[in-house]
Design an enzyme around this catalytic site. Structure first.
Site, PDB file in Angstrom:
ATOM      1  N   ASP A  33     128.887  59.690  56.430  1.00 41.90           N
ATOM      2  CA  ASP A  33     127.530  60.136  56.634  1.00 41.90           C
ATOM      3  C   ASP A  33     127.241  60.645  55.158  1.00 41.90           C
ATOM      4  OD1 ASP A  33     125.345  62.342  57.331  1.00 41.90           O
ATOM      5  OD2 ASP A  33     125.997  62.016  59.337  1.00 41.90           O
ATOM      6  N   GLN A  96     118.929  64.015  68.276  1.00 38.72           N
ATOM      7  CA  GLN A  96     119.021  62.790  67.549  1.00 38.72           C
ATOM      8  C   GLN A  96     117.968  62.681  66.407  1.00 38.72           C
ATOM      9  OE1 GLN A  96     119.519  59.328  70.176  1.00 38.72           O
ATOM     10  NE2 GLN A  96     120.041  58.066  68.619  1.00 38.72           N
ATOM     11  N   HIS A 102     125.126  56.315  67.530  1.00 42.33           N
ATOM     12  CA  HIS A 102     126.244  56.603  66.567  1.00 42.33           C
ATOM     13  C   HIS A 102     127.303  57.824  67.149  1.00 42.33           C
ATOM     14  CE1 HIS A 102     122.778  58.686  65.189  1.00 42.33           C
ATOM     15  NE2 HIS A 102     123.321  59.824  64.852  1.00 42.33           N
ATOM     16  N   PHE A 103     128.421  57.657  66.705  1.00 42.43           N
ATOM     17  CA  PHE A 103     129.304  58.847  67.233  1.00 42.43           C
ATOM     18  C   PHE A 103     129.848  59.560  65.804  1.00 42.43           C
ATOM     19  CE2 PHE A 103     130.830  58.351  71.246  1.00 42.43           C
ATOM     20  CZ  PHE A 103     130.248  57.375  71.809  1.00 42.43           C
ATOM     21  N   HIS A 104     129.726  61.033  65.723  1.00 45.20           N
ATOM     22  CA  HIS A 104     130.028  61.411  64.529  1.00 45.20           C
ATOM     23  C   HIS A 104     131.292  62.158  64.647  1.00 45.20           C
ATOM     24  CE1 HIS A 104     125.750  62.654  63.244  1.00 45.20           C
ATOM     25  NE2 HIS A 104     125.592  62.638  64.411  1.00 45.20           N
TER      26      HIS A 104
HETATM   27  P1  AMP Z   1     122.013  62.294  64.437  1.00 47.04           P
HETATM   28  O1  AMP Z   1     120.928  63.659  64.371  1.00 47.04           O
HETATM   29  O2  AMP Z   1     122.952  62.259  65.463  1.00 47.04           O
HETATM   30  O3  AMP Z   1     120.859  61.089  64.838  1.00 47.04           O
HETATM   31  O4  AMP Z   1     122.728  62.225  63.099  1.00 47.04           O
HETATM   32  C1  AMP Z   1     122.178  61.041  61.917  1.00 47.04           C
HETATM   33  C2  AMP Z   1     123.107  61.261  61.063  1.00 47.04           C
HETATM   34  O5  AMP Z   1     122.842  60.126  60.044  1.00 47.04           O
HETATM   35  C3  AMP Z   1     122.813  62.561  60.154  1.00 47.04           C
HETATM   36  O6  AMP Z   1     124.132  63.080  60.266  1.00 47.04           O
HETATM   37  C4  AMP Z   1     122.418  62.062  58.939  1.00 47.04           C
HETATM   38  O7  AMP Z   1     123.026  62.968  57.808  1.00 47.04           O
HETATM   39  C5  AMP Z   1     122.980  60.494  58.705  1.00 47.04           C
HETATM   40  N1  AMP Z   1     122.481  59.814  57.896  1.00 47.04           N
HETATM   41  C6  AMP Z   1     121.043  59.535  57.773  1.00 47.04           C
HETATM   42  N2  AMP Z   1     120.784  58.706  56.974  1.00 47.04           N
HETATM   43  C7  AMP Z   1     121.998  58.081  56.364  1.00 47.04           C
HETATM   44  C8  AMP Z   1     122.440  57.124  55.558  1.00 47.04           C
HETATM   45  N3  AMP Z   1     121.456  56.206  54.917  1.00 47.04           N
HETATM   46  N4  AMP Z   1     123.732  56.789  55.534  1.00 47.04           N
HETATM   47  C9  AMP Z   1     124.546  57.679  56.189  1.00 47.04           C
HETATM   48  N5  AMP Z   1     124.225  58.730  56.979  1.00 47.04           N
HETATM   49  C10 AMP Z   1     122.883  58.515  57.173  1.00 47.04           C
END
Ligand code: AMP
Length: 140
Positions: A33, A96, A102-104
């Site tokens: 991330d 989101q 995606h999984f964190h």
């Molecule tokens: P969500 O809120 O669950 O959709 O999380 C999206 C995640 O994507 C966030 O933790 C961001 O920091 C991450 N993110 C956004 N753009 C990128 C990128 N280009 N590469 C890697 N992670 C990203």
């Protein structure tokens, strides 16, 4: 919500945008991330166009969960946290922000700073350094 082929994770899957890779096979990709909430914050995505988990074909369930588990174990080995958070958000109202499933995977320990979601961009060298440790731990 319709799937937008121009979302950033779709671009990463098509190699149109950079990422720091942690793991890849025919069904899933895992990468760092860019705005980590803790060191080692990793995302796992399917190689399938879906905004959320609710529409993921069953054939991707095992690969994505298995990879998530393996990376969580690798993060345990590398950072020795007391907890590991697996987070997966479906829909804007759920928080989101990127609309490709995606999984964190985020390490948690009391006293470890847990940063805001999508706030501070980390530099690629630092992410690569963390990814190297996680990749090595997956292999063991
Ligand atoms: P969500 O809120 O669950 O959709 O999380 C999206 C995640 O994507 C966030 O933790 C961001 O920091 C991450 N993110 C956004 N753009 C990128 C990128 N280009 N590469 C890697 N992670 C990203």
């Amino acid at each position: 919500m319709n799937y937008d082929k121009n979302n950033i994770f779709a671009k990463i899957l098509r190699n149109e945008a950079d990422c720091v890779k942690v793991y890849e096979d025919s069904k899933v990709l895992a990468f760092m991330d860019v705005m980590p909430q803790a060191p080692g914050h990793t995302l796992v995505i399917p190689k399938f166009e879906t905004t959320n988990l609710l529409n993921l074909p069953d054939e991707f369930m095992e690969p994505i969960l298995k990879t998530t588990k393996n990376i969580a174990n690798a993060i345990k080995k590398v950072y020795s946290p007391t907890g590991v958070m697996i987070m997966q958000l479906n829909g804007k109202e759920a928080g989101q922000t990127v609309f490709h499933l995606h999984f964190h995977i985020i390490q948690r320990s009391s006293g470890l700073e847990y940063k805001f979601h999508s706030r501070d961009v980390e530099d690629f060298d630092k992410l690569e350094n963390e990814a190297r440790k996680i990749r090595k731990a997956i292999a063991i």
